[in-house]
Scaffold this active site. Structure first.
Site, PDB file in Angstrom:
ATOM      1  N   LYS A 360      -5.768  -0.476   9.655  1.00  0.00           N
ATOM      2  CA  LYS A 360      -4.847  -1.583   9.900  1.00  0.00           C
ATOM      3  C   LYS A 360      -5.618  -2.791  10.423  1.00  0.00           C
ATOM      4  O   LYS A 360      -6.686  -2.644  11.020  1.00  0.00           O
ATOM      5  CB  LYS A 360      -3.787  -1.182  10.930  1.00  0.00           C
ATOM      6  CG  LYS A 360      -2.876  -0.058  10.504  1.00  0.00           C
ATOM      7  CD  LYS A 360      -1.913   0.298  11.608  1.00  0.00           C
ATOM      8  CE  LYS A 360      -1.028   1.483  11.231  1.00  0.00           C
ATOM      9  NZ  LYS A 360      -0.059   1.150  10.181  1.00  0.00           N
ATOM     10  N   ARG A 435       4.371  10.528   6.148  1.00  0.00           N
ATOM     11  CA  ARG A 435       4.984  11.404   5.144  1.00  0.00           C
ATOM     12  C   ARG A 435       4.153  12.668   4.915  1.00  0.00           C
ATOM     13  O   ARG A 435       4.691  13.704   4.542  1.00  0.00           O
ATOM     14  CB  ARG A 435       5.169  10.630   3.836  1.00  0.00           C
ATOM     15  CG  ARG A 435       3.881  10.187   3.175  1.00  0.00           C
ATOM     16  CD  ARG A 435       4.076   9.046   2.192  1.00  0.00           C
ATOM     17  NE  ARG A 435       4.416   7.796   2.872  1.00  0.00           N
ATOM     18  CZ  ARG A 435       4.630   6.652   2.230  1.00  0.00           C
ATOM     19  NH1 ARG A 435       4.536   6.582   0.917  1.00  0.00           N
ATOM     20  NH2 ARG A 435       4.947   5.566   2.908  1.00  0.00           N
TER      21      ARG A 435
END
Length: 623
Positions: A360, A435
């Site tokens: 990020k 996920r």
């Protein structure tokens, strides 16, 4: 000149809108000067509240030793607050006539209205009178904003700082408004002047080298908040919670328990990863298991890899602390008594998310990623409250814990991993890690726990905020009834939700891979990415799975500013209220069914105080 200033509360500021020369600061002879805008930082914690107590009726207190705020819908403030209630809270400092005069000048609309009394030691606030159909009729978010902005002075003497909040409401609003109060007072603070910081240092097994000597610090006063409910009967209600039920000891106990769990979840999310790492999170789970008498299963580190949890292991293997799969299990003592359902709540617990090798941008995105464990924190808190209230079905809390970090052994783009479902996954984005841990969690719930209903809760996608906004979690499910229940129960509990599209035949092709069963991130980021992320999780159950699957993406509502909200605790408890042995919770589904039939109105003329006479209690709207 002595004058009285009326303040209207908005989310970001408190601004004076007019003065009243015929009102005065009650009980004082001083001149009050003011003007311009008075801004409040809603993210600032004005005090760390250690004790939050809920009760019914109004106890005896006195100004200015005990600050007191009375808040509710305007019609209830006008008609239900008695002189005896005012005498108990204000003594002779504020007369019933002056209180009535102040209430008459309240003018809420889409925002709450607030009038400070007696140099802000006391106050009265009216919740908004207008409510759109996707908001909660009880207005818990407005109550939150009022409480965060009310900062009464602390008394100079005494062993504790105590303030009272009197909530005037209908029976069905006790849970949502009581939960809203809990969100206002987060527990965690590393400020060296706070009692909690001192306690955190004393309880810590691994003190930081920079921590001040705990023996040289003086503890400050303990802070307490007493929440008192004045519950008004709703004469038009046919199917609702009765007043005596809403204020019973059992009901107040469950509200107190939910508030405690909300603050637990918020504390876990607020704590930084150097303190609340995966191993520390496991300790929190152990405490909850011991408290409620639940079984606990812990699968740690390389054992995850050896037992087939390849996706969870791939995410967490680079972290300084090992990844874990933690399962808390509640099994009723007499499982043959009913047609027993097996329920699993699966929570994403990424204690910090760097994005992995697909890192990020530190300045814009990485700060605040301690909050990526909000799903697991909410599941843990909800499990604590649900079991303590009595739960007549088999319930499992599955916590998928990892730190998505960077190291020489970190998972790489193009790597292929095998999930617990047996499916192969080509990694094309290491920052789509939530996920991955959840697909192992739901597969375990299906294969090993044999669950009929699986709910996963996660701070899964930034796209959730673009899809459903900052206040509403995004929900998707293979079952329309559960979609409706989750939507309405969000309005009943104050944890708002809104459905996202569920259409696997149109969206799951985004994960197509040439070398594996699927990739872990979409090809087209303009195609319902929040929904696609949920479908990835569902694919590890199988789209033809006959059970109920519900996905709740809480990425945005998990925090307000830099503070966690404890979102999801009340929602999960409410969703499964029909499994509870607590009478207050068991009444919630009946209300949700009625709300589903109501005709919602949102017009400028609709200025009633959001009683259910125009909605949930209007039996003429029955199908």
């Amino acid at each position: 000149m002595i004058f009285y200033r009326l303040l209207r509360i908005s989310r970001t500021s408190v601004r004076p809108i007019r003065s009243h020369s015929n009102l005065r600061w009650f009980g004082t002879n001083c001149t009050v000067e003011g003007g311009g805008n008075a801004s409040f930082d809603l993210d600032k914690v004005k005090m760390v509240v250690h004790t939050l107590h809920y009760s019914s009726g109004t106890s005896q207190s006195s100004l200015p030793q005990t600050p007191c705020l009375i808040i509710g819908h305007l019609q209830l403030l006008r008609n239900f607050v008695t002189p005896d209630n005012l005498k108990a809270k204000f003594g002779n400092v504020i007369s019933p006539e002056l209180f009535k005069d102040a209430v008459a000048r309240l003018n809420p609309g889409t925002t709450a209205d607030f009038i400070p009394l007696h140099l802000n030691v006391a106050g009265v606030a009216a919740l908004p009178t207008k409510c759109s159909r996707h908001n909660s009729p009880s207005q818990p978010h407005a109550l939150y904003n009022v409480l965060k902005s009310w900062d009464p002075p602390c008394p100079p003497s005494g062993d504790a700082n105590e303030r009272h909040i009197v909530i005037v409401c209908y029976p069905q609003d006790v849970l949502s408004l009581g939960s809203a109060v809990a969100r206002c007072f987060p527990l965690y603070s590393a400020k060296t002047s706070s009692v909690f910081a001192v306690k955190a240092v004393r309880d810590s097994d691994e003190l930081l080298s920079t921590t001040p000597d705990k023996d040289l610090r003086n503890e400050s006063k303990e802070n307490r908040v007493v929440v008192e409910f004045l519950v008004a009967p709703n004469a038009a209600a046919r199917e609702t919670i009765a007043v005596d039920l809403a204020v019973s000891d059992q009901s107040l106990e469950v509200i107190s328990s939910i508030a405690e769990s909300i603050r637990l979840a918020a504390r876990i999310v607020d704590m930084p990863c150097n303190i609340m790492h995966t191993t520390a999170f496991v300790q929190e789970a152990k405490k909850v298991a011991e408290l409620v008498g639940a079984e606990i299963l812990i699968i740690k580190g390389e054992e995850l890899r050896d037992r087939g949890f390849g996706a969870l292991w791939a995410v967490g293997m680079a972290g300084p602390e090992p990844p874990y799969l933690v399962v808390l299990s509640h099994r009723p003592k007499d499982p043959a008594a009913k047609n027993m359902k097996k329920i699993a709540w699966v929570g994403k617990g990424i204690v910090f998310d760097t994005g992995g090798l697909c890192i990020k941008t530190p300045k814009n995105v990485m700060c605040g990623m301690k909050r990526d464990c909000g799903g697991a924190a909410a599941v843990l808190g909800a499990f604590q409250s649900a079991v303590r209230a009595g739960f007549d079905q088999e319930l499992h809390a599955v916590l998928c814990l990892a730190e998505n970090s960077v190291s020489s052994v970190a998972c790489r783009p193009d790597d292929i991993v095998y999930s617990y479902s047996g499916k192969s996954i080509e990694i094309n984005n290491t920052d789509a890690e939530g996920r991955l841990v959840l697909c192992d969690g739901v597969a375990f719930a299906q294969k090993d726990l044999k669950c009929d209903i699986i709910v996963d809760m996660a701070t899964l996608t930034g796209a959730q905020g673009m899809s459903t906004g900052r206040y509403h979690a995004g929900i998707m499910t293979n079952n329309e009834r559960w979609e409706s229940l989750a939507y309405w129960m969000g309005k009943m509990t104050g944890d708002l939700t809104y459905p996202m599209v569920y259409c696997p035949e149109m969206h799951f092709t985004e994960f197509k891979s040439s070398v594996a069963d699927m990739k872990n991130s979409v090809a087209n980021r303009d195609n319902a990415t929040a929904s696609c992320a949920g479908l990835f999780i569902m694919s590890h159950l199988g789209f033809d799975w006959p059970g109920v699957w519900l996905h709740i993406d809480i990425a945005s509502p998990v925090h307000v500013g830099e503070r966690a909200t404890g979102y999801g605790v009340a929602l999960l408890v409410g969703l499964f209220a029909h499994c509870s042995l607590n009478p207050l919770l068991r009444g919630l589904p009946r209300i949700a069914e009625y709300t589903d039939k109501m005709v919602c109105r949102s017009t400028p003329e609709y200025s009633a105080p959001l009683t259910r006479e125009a909605g949930i209690n209007d039996t003429s709207n029955e199908a």
